[in-house]
Enzyme design. Structure first.
Site, PDB file in Angstrom:
ATOM      1  N   TYR A  11      11.424   6.995 -32.461  1.00  0.00           N
ATOM      2  CA  TYR A  11      11.321   5.983 -31.393  1.00  0.00           C
ATOM      3  C   TYR A  11       9.990   6.072 -30.630  1.00  0.00           C
ATOM      4  O   TYR A  11       9.160   5.152 -30.673  1.00  0.00           O
ATOM      5  CB  TYR A  11      12.521   6.135 -30.463  1.00  0.00           C
ATOM      6  CG  TYR A  11      12.478   5.334 -29.189  1.00  0.00           C
ATOM      7  CD1 TYR A  11      12.082   3.994 -29.188  1.00  0.00           C
ATOM      8  CD2 TYR A  11      12.865   5.915 -27.978  1.00  0.00           C
ATOM      9  CE1 TYR A  11      12.054   3.269 -28.007  1.00  0.00           C
ATOM     10  CE2 TYR A  11      12.855   5.186 -26.804  1.00  0.00           C
ATOM     11  CZ  TYR A  11      12.436   3.865 -26.821  1.00  0.00           C
ATOM     12  OH  TYR A  11      12.418   3.154 -25.648  1.00  0.00           O
ATOM     13  N   ILE A  12       9.753   7.203 -29.966  1.00  0.00           N
ATOM     14  CA  ILE A  12       8.528   7.294 -29.160  1.00  0.00           C
ATOM     15  C   ILE A  12       7.311   7.482 -30.076  1.00  0.00           C
ATOM     16  O   ILE A  12       6.250   6.892 -29.856  1.00  0.00           O
ATOM     17  CB  ILE A  12       8.636   8.415 -28.098  1.00  0.00           C
ATOM     18  CG1 ILE A  12       9.906   8.186 -27.246  1.00  0.00           C
ATOM     19  CG2 ILE A  12       7.386   8.442 -27.205  1.00  0.00           C
ATOM     20  CD1 ILE A  12      10.225   9.279 -26.262  1.00  0.00           C
ATOM     21  N   ILE A  52       8.443  19.506 -40.659  1.00  0.00           N
ATOM     22  CA  ILE A  52       7.399  20.377 -40.090  1.00  0.00           C
ATOM     23  C   ILE A  52       7.758  21.863 -40.220  1.00  0.00           C
ATOM     24  O   ILE A  52       6.915  22.720 -39.967  1.00  0.00           O
ATOM     25  CB  ILE A  52       7.083  20.050 -38.606  1.00  0.00           C
ATOM     26  CG1 ILE A  52       8.326  20.164 -37.738  1.00  0.00           C
ATOM     27  CG2 ILE A  52       6.431  18.684 -38.472  1.00  0.00           C
ATOM     28  CD1 ILE A  52       8.004  20.425 -36.289  1.00  0.00           C
ATOM     29  N   PHE A  73       6.000  14.915 -31.946  1.00  0.00           N
ATOM     30  CA  PHE A  73       7.246  14.300 -31.467  1.00  0.00           C
ATOM     31  C   PHE A  73       8.463  14.791 -32.243  1.00  0.00           C
ATOM     32  O   PHE A  73       9.580  14.364 -31.934  1.00  0.00           O
ATOM     33  CB  PHE A  73       7.204  12.780 -31.669  1.00  0.00           C
ATOM     34  CG  PHE A  73       6.137  12.058 -30.913  1.00  0.00           C
ATOM     35  CD1 PHE A  73       6.345  11.669 -29.600  1.00  0.00           C
ATOM     36  CD2 PHE A  73       4.922  11.756 -31.511  1.00  0.00           C
ATOM     37  CE1 PHE A  73       5.366  10.992 -28.896  1.00  0.00           C
ATOM     38  CE2 PHE A  73       3.937  11.074 -30.819  1.00  0.00           C
ATOM     39  CZ  PHE A  73       4.159  10.692 -29.501  1.00  0.00           C
ATOM     40  N   TYR A 141      18.660  21.913 -25.322  1.00  0.00           N
ATOM     41  CA  TYR A 141      17.562  20.985 -25.618  1.00  0.00           C
ATOM     42  C   TYR A 141      16.381  21.253 -24.678  1.00  0.00           C
ATOM     43  O   TYR A 141      15.252  21.483 -25.113  1.00  0.00           O
ATOM     44  CB  TYR A 141      18.058  19.536 -25.474  1.00  0.00           C
ATOM     45  CG  TYR A 141      16.951  18.534 -25.353  1.00  0.00           C
ATOM     46  CD1 TYR A 141      16.036  18.369 -26.384  1.00  0.00           C
ATOM     47  CD2 TYR A 141      16.800  17.754 -24.196  1.00  0.00           C
ATOM     48  CE1 TYR A 141      14.986  17.457 -26.260  1.00  0.00           C
ATOM     49  CE2 TYR A 141      15.776  16.848 -24.071  1.00  0.00           C
ATOM     50  CZ  TYR A 141      14.869  16.711 -25.103  1.00  0.00           C
ATOM     51  OH  TYR A 141      13.836  15.827 -24.983  1.00  0.00           O
ATOM     52  N   ARG A 282      29.337  14.111 -18.714  1.00  0.00           N
ATOM     53  CA  ARG A 282      28.882  14.618 -20.007  1.00  0.00           C
ATOM     54  C   ARG A 282      28.245  15.992 -19.762  1.00  0.00           C
ATOM     55  O   ARG A 282      27.479  16.148 -18.811  1.00  0.00           O
ATOM     56  CB  ARG A 282      27.853  13.633 -20.591  1.00  0.00           C
ATOM     57  CG  ARG A 282      27.343  13.986 -21.956  1.00  0.00           C
ATOM     58  CD  ARG A 282      26.433  12.899 -22.519  1.00  0.00           C
ATOM     59  NE  ARG A 282      25.178  12.771 -21.782  1.00  0.00           N
ATOM     60  CZ  ARG A 282      24.215  11.915 -22.091  1.00  0.00           C
ATOM     61  NH1 ARG A 282      24.367  11.089 -23.121  1.00  0.00           N
ATOM     62  NH2 ARG A 282      23.112  11.866 -21.382  1.00  0.00           N
ATOM     63  N   ALA A 283      28.543  16.950 -20.646  1.00  0.00           N
ATOM     64  CA  ALA A 283      27.994  18.307 -20.466  1.00  0.00           C
ATOM     65  C   ALA A 283      26.469  18.259 -20.464  1.00  0.00           C
ATOM     66  O   ALA A 283      25.862  17.512 -21.233  1.00  0.00           O
ATOM     67  CB  ALA A 283      28.470  19.205 -21.603  1.00  0.00           C
TER      68      ALA A 283
HETATM   69  N1  UDP Z   1      25.215   7.643 -19.677  1.00  0.00           N
HETATM   70  C1  UDP Z   1      26.448   7.054 -19.417  1.00  0.00           C
HETATM   71  N2  UDP Z   1      27.109   6.463 -20.456  1.00  0.00           N
HETATM   72  C2  UDP Z   1      26.647   6.478 -21.738  1.00  0.00           C
HETATM   73  C3  UDP Z   1      25.380   7.074 -21.983  1.00  0.00           C
HETATM   74  C4  UDP Z   1      24.711   7.658 -20.941  1.00  0.00           C
HETATM   75  O1  UDP Z   1      26.920   7.028 -18.283  1.00  0.00           O
HETATM   76  O2  UDP Z   1      27.334   5.947 -22.624  1.00  0.00           O
HETATM   77  C5  UDP Z   1      24.468   8.257 -18.575  1.00  0.00           C
HETATM   78  C6  UDP Z   1      24.163   9.726 -18.771  1.00  0.00           C
HETATM   79  O3  UDP Z   1      25.222  10.525 -18.302  1.00  0.00           O
HETATM   80  C7  UDP Z   1      22.887   9.892 -17.940  1.00  0.00           C
HETATM   81  C8  UDP Z   1      22.208   8.518 -18.039  1.00  0.00           C
HETATM   82  O4  UDP Z   1      23.212   7.617 -18.477  1.00  0.00           O
HETATM   83  O5  UDP Z   1      23.220  10.130 -16.604  1.00  0.00           O
HETATM   84  C9  UDP Z   1      21.060   8.504 -19.040  1.00  0.00           C
HETATM   85  O6  UDP Z   1      21.524   9.067 -20.240  1.00  0.00           O
HETATM   86  P1  UDP Z   1      20.675   9.032 -21.579  1.00  0.00           P
HETATM   87  O7  UDP Z   1      21.501   9.684 -22.662  1.00  0.00           O
HETATM   88  O8  UDP Z   1      20.178   7.646 -21.830  1.00  0.00           O
HETATM   89  O9  UDP Z   1      19.386   9.907 -21.249  1.00  0.00           O
HETATM   90  P2  UDP Z   1      19.215  11.430 -20.734  1.00  0.00           P
HETATM   91  O10 UDP Z   1      19.193  11.350 -19.231  1.00  0.00           O
HETATM   92  O11 UDP Z   1      20.334  12.257 -21.282  1.00  0.00           O
HETATM   93  O12 UDP Z   1      17.885  11.824 -21.293  1.00  0.00           O
END
Ligand code: UDP
Length: 329
Positions: A11-12, A52, A73, A141, A282-283
């Site tokens: 993507y990026i 890589i 990337f 990550y 989400r964890a």
């Molecule tokens: N998020 C959400 N529902 C989803 C996907 C993401 O509420 O189906 C929330 C997630 O918890 C975070 C924000 O959206 O707070 C951005 O998440 P994303 O995965 O896009 O990017 P990240 O912040 O993990 O890099």
């Protein structure tokens, strides 16, 4: 001399290649196409399909091409998945960096621009986040990217490989001509998932928690357009070419938007009501991530062009509307 873009079909990476080619640079891409897409490979670039972590193909690329600098990337990027599978992340990200740096040193390539992340900070100690703030990742990550930065720091001192590490906040949007865009399998990112609702590909978007200590209870993120990110890589390259010392920069717009605000913005852009459901946290998600990018503005001369979140979403909408199945691979 050419620029080697590791992960240039992602993507990026594909947007960085787009901007590099536009700027008249010669580009070589290596991508294993595990998450990258053949359709995202810029036809003006020379392409090697490979990993890589394979020193042989890296040495081959550095032998067959005159590579001036590397833009890296090629890494796994999902915070949530990394909590479940930390070793997968350390293998690809950390070990991949090890092999890449070894090959660069062996082949006398002394400049690297690295795709880092706000996840290196973990739960921030203050807002907006500055580069020297505490870094205490809360998922593997972010930890893997922090380790990769540290590897470059020590190799920079010992072997003279100068680096610029760019800590992105939330990359979003697509190039305005709609030729390339975001396509992850499975998709986990907020904006593409929200847009799947008006596309008729999903019934609703699940909000991951509304019990965060934020104004509306949902997470705040700093969304930055992918072309603005791509341009920062070109400026970082210029900085290194002009002899700049190894350095680290945040890249964001400096404004936080909640999950609920993003859904409302997407409703405005698409003109459609977007159904939501409330889910659990989400964890590995910090409550808020908002960047200070003053350092990138001052030292790199970086000015984001897409400060408006609706504008950012509208470029994503153009891509997804025209490519409902992404690259279709
Ligand atoms: N998020 C959400 N529902 C989803 C996907 C993401 O509420 O189906 C929330 C997630 O918890 C975070 C924000 O959206 O707070 C951005 O998440 P994303 O995965 O896009 O990017 P990240 O912040 O993990 O890099």
């Amino acid at each position: 001399m050419a620029i080697l873009v590791c992960g240039g079909a992602g993507y990026i990476g594909s947007h960085a290649v787009y901007q590099l080619v536009k700027a008249g640079e010669e580009v070589v891409i290596i991508d294993n196409l595990q998450h990258g897409h053949r359709g995202a490979i810029n036809p003006a670039a020379k392409f090697y399909q490979g990993d890589i972590r394979d020193a042989k193909i890296l040495d081959q690329i550095f032998t067959e091409n005159k590579i001036e600098a590397v833009i890296h990337f090629a890494a796994y990027i999902e915070a949530g998945e990394s909590v479940e599978k930390p070793l997968k992340y350390f293998n690809n990200n950390v070990y991949g960096m090890q092999i890449l740096l070894e090959s660069m040193v062996r082949n006398g390539v002394d400049k690297i621009v690295f795709s880092s992340t706000a996840a290196t900070y973990g739960e921030p100690e203050k807002f907006p986040i500055e580069e020297n703030d505490r870094k205490q990742p809360i998922n593997p990550y972010g930890e893997s990217k922090l380790i990769m930065e540290k590897m470059m720091k020590w190799v920079s001192r010992a072997n003279g490989v100068r680096f610029v590490s760019l800590r992105y906040f939330n990359a979003a949007g697509a190039v305005e001509d709609g030729s390339i865009g975001e396509d992850h399998h499975p998709e986990t990112h907020l904006i593409p998932l929200i847009l799947q609702v008006p596309l008729g590909k999903r019934d609703h978007i699940t909000i991951f928690g509304e019990d965060y200590p934020t104004p509306d209870g949902t997470c705040l993120r700093d969304y930055i357009h992918v072309i603005d990110l791509a341009d920062a890589h070109i400026l970082a390259l210029k900085y290194l070419r002009e002899g700049g010392a190894s350095n680290v920069f945040n890249l964001g717009n400096g404004q936080g938007f909640s999950v609920k605000e993003m859904i409302i913005a997407a409703e405005k852009v698409t003109g459609q009501k977007i159904k939501t459901e409330m889910g659990t946290r989400r964890a590995g998600d910090p409550a808020q991530l908002i960047a200070s990018s003053d350092k990138a503005r001052k030292i790199l001369g970086w000015t984001p062009q897409f400060a408006d979140v609706e504008k950012i979403i509208s470029t994503a909408w153009t891509w997804h509307k025209n490519h409902p199945n992404g690259y279709g691979d």
